[in-house]
Enzyme design. Structure first.
Site, PDB file in Angstrom:
ATOM      1  CG  MET A  70      42.111  40.784  42.080  1.00  0.00           C
ATOM      2  SD  MET A  70      40.481  41.511  41.727  1.00  0.00           S
ATOM      3  CE  MET A  70      39.834  41.738  43.381  1.00  0.00           C
ATOM      4  CB  VAL A  98      37.896  38.139  50.386  1.00  0.00           C
ATOM      5  CG1 VAL A  98      38.340  38.341  51.832  1.00  0.00           C
ATOM      6  CG2 VAL A  98      37.332  36.737  50.188  1.00  0.00           C
ATOM      7  N   GLY A 127      42.212  46.669  45.231  1.00  0.00           N
ATOM      8  CA  GLY A 127      42.981  45.466  45.533  1.00  0.00           C
ATOM      9  C   GLY A 127      42.334  44.564  46.563  1.00  0.00           C
ATOM     10  CB  SER A 128      40.223  42.668  47.498  1.00  0.00           C
ATOM     11  OG  SER A 128      39.766  42.006  48.654  1.00  0.00           O
ATOM     12  NE  ARG A 129      41.274  35.204  49.733  1.00  0.00           N
ATOM     13  CZ  ARG A 129      41.333  34.825  51.005  1.00  0.00           C
ATOM     14  NH1 ARG A 129      42.426  35.063  51.708  1.00  0.00           N
ATOM     15  NH2 ARG A 129      40.309  34.234  51.577  1.00  0.00           N
TER      16      ARG A 129
END
Length: 218
Positions: free
Chosen positions: A98, A156, A186-188
Site C-alpha cells: 500500500m 506489516v 503506507g505499508s503491506r
C-alpha cells in the site's frame, strides 16, 4: 468487533482536528502578519491530504463464499509458496503493498472465526525489503472458515507506517469484506492461503480491498 462505516476512518479525526485548529489560528494571525497566512494555506492543504488518506469508502464484496478477497488496496508484490511458522504449514503467500495514496482501511478476506492473534514487535524496514517479513513489527489473525480451512492475514508496519490498528480479537466471528483495521501512511498486508487455493491474481496486479478476488478456496 468495531466496524466503522463513516466516510472518514475514526482514527483520522484527531489528525484532522489538529490540522484544522492550526490552520484557523494561523489564518487569524495572518490577517496581521502575512507570513502566517501562507502557513495557514499549507495546513489547510495538509488537512485535505489527511482527509484523503483516511477516506473510508464503501465496497461491494463478491457473492462467492469461497472467494478470498483482498484485505487492502495496493499492488501485489509477492506471490508464491511460503512456510507459515504459526501453522507450521506450506502455504501460498500473497503480499500487497500500500502506498500513501491508497485507501488504508483493511478488510476481512474471508468469513470465519479468529482462532488466534499475534503481535510481533520489530523493526520498521521498507516493506518491499525481503527482511521485513521476519524483522518488521506486525500483527496477524489466524482465521478458520466454517469448512475448517485456515488462513492468516498479517498487517506489516513499514518505514513510514509505524502504527498498526486491528479491531479483531481472538474468538471474534469475522464477515468477509467488513473493516477490521488499518495501517497509517503506507505499508503491506500478507495473506497466507491454503496451498490448494486457486489463485486469481498475478504479480503486479492492483487490488481493491473488499472487492478483488485473490483466490478461490476448494
Amino acid at each position: 468487533m468495531r466496524n466503522s462505516n463513516t466516510p472518514i476512518a475514526a482514527e483520522g479525526y484527531p489528525f484532522i482536528a489538529g490540522a484544522v485548529l492550526i490552520a484557523v489560528v494561523l489564518a487569524v494571525l495572518g490577517s496581521k502578519i502575512p507570513a502566517f497566512f501562507f502557513l495557514a494555506v499549507f495546513f489547510g492543504a495538509l488537512t485535505l491530504f489527511i482527509v484523503f488518506f483516511f477516506r473510508n469508502p464503501e465496497r461491494t464484496t463478491p457473492a462467492d463464499e469461497n472467494a478470498v478477497i483482498a484485505p487492502a488496496d495496493g499492488v501485489v508484490i509477492y506471490l508464491g509458496p511460503s512456510r507459515e511458522e504459526h501453522l507450521g504449514e506450506e502455504m501460498t503467500k500473497i503480499s500487497i503493498f500500500m502506498s500513501v495514496f491508497n485507501v488504508h482501511v483493511n478488510r476481512v478476506p474471508i468469513t470465519g472465526k479468529v482462532l488466534d492473534t499475534f503481535y510481533i514487535k520489530g523493526k520498521f524496514l521498507d516493506v518491499r525489503d525481503d527482511r521485513a517479513t521476519f524483522e518488521n513489527e506486525q500483527a496477524g489473525l489466524i482465521i478458520e472458515t466454517a469448512k475448517g480451512m485456515k488462513m492468516i492475514v498479517v498487517q506489516v508496519a513499514g518505514l513510514i507506517a509505524r502504527r498498526i490498528v486491528c479491531y479483531a480479537a481472538k474468538g471474534d466471528q469475522l464477515v468477509r469484506g467488513k473493516r477490521y483495521g488499518l495501517i497509517r501512511f503506507g505499508s503491506r498486508l500478507d495473506v497466507y492461503l491454503p496451498s490448494e487455493t486457486a489463485v486469481r491474481v498475478r504479480m503486479g496486479d492492483k487490488t481493491v480491498a473488499g472487492e478483488t478476488i485473490l483466490g478461490l478456496l476448494p
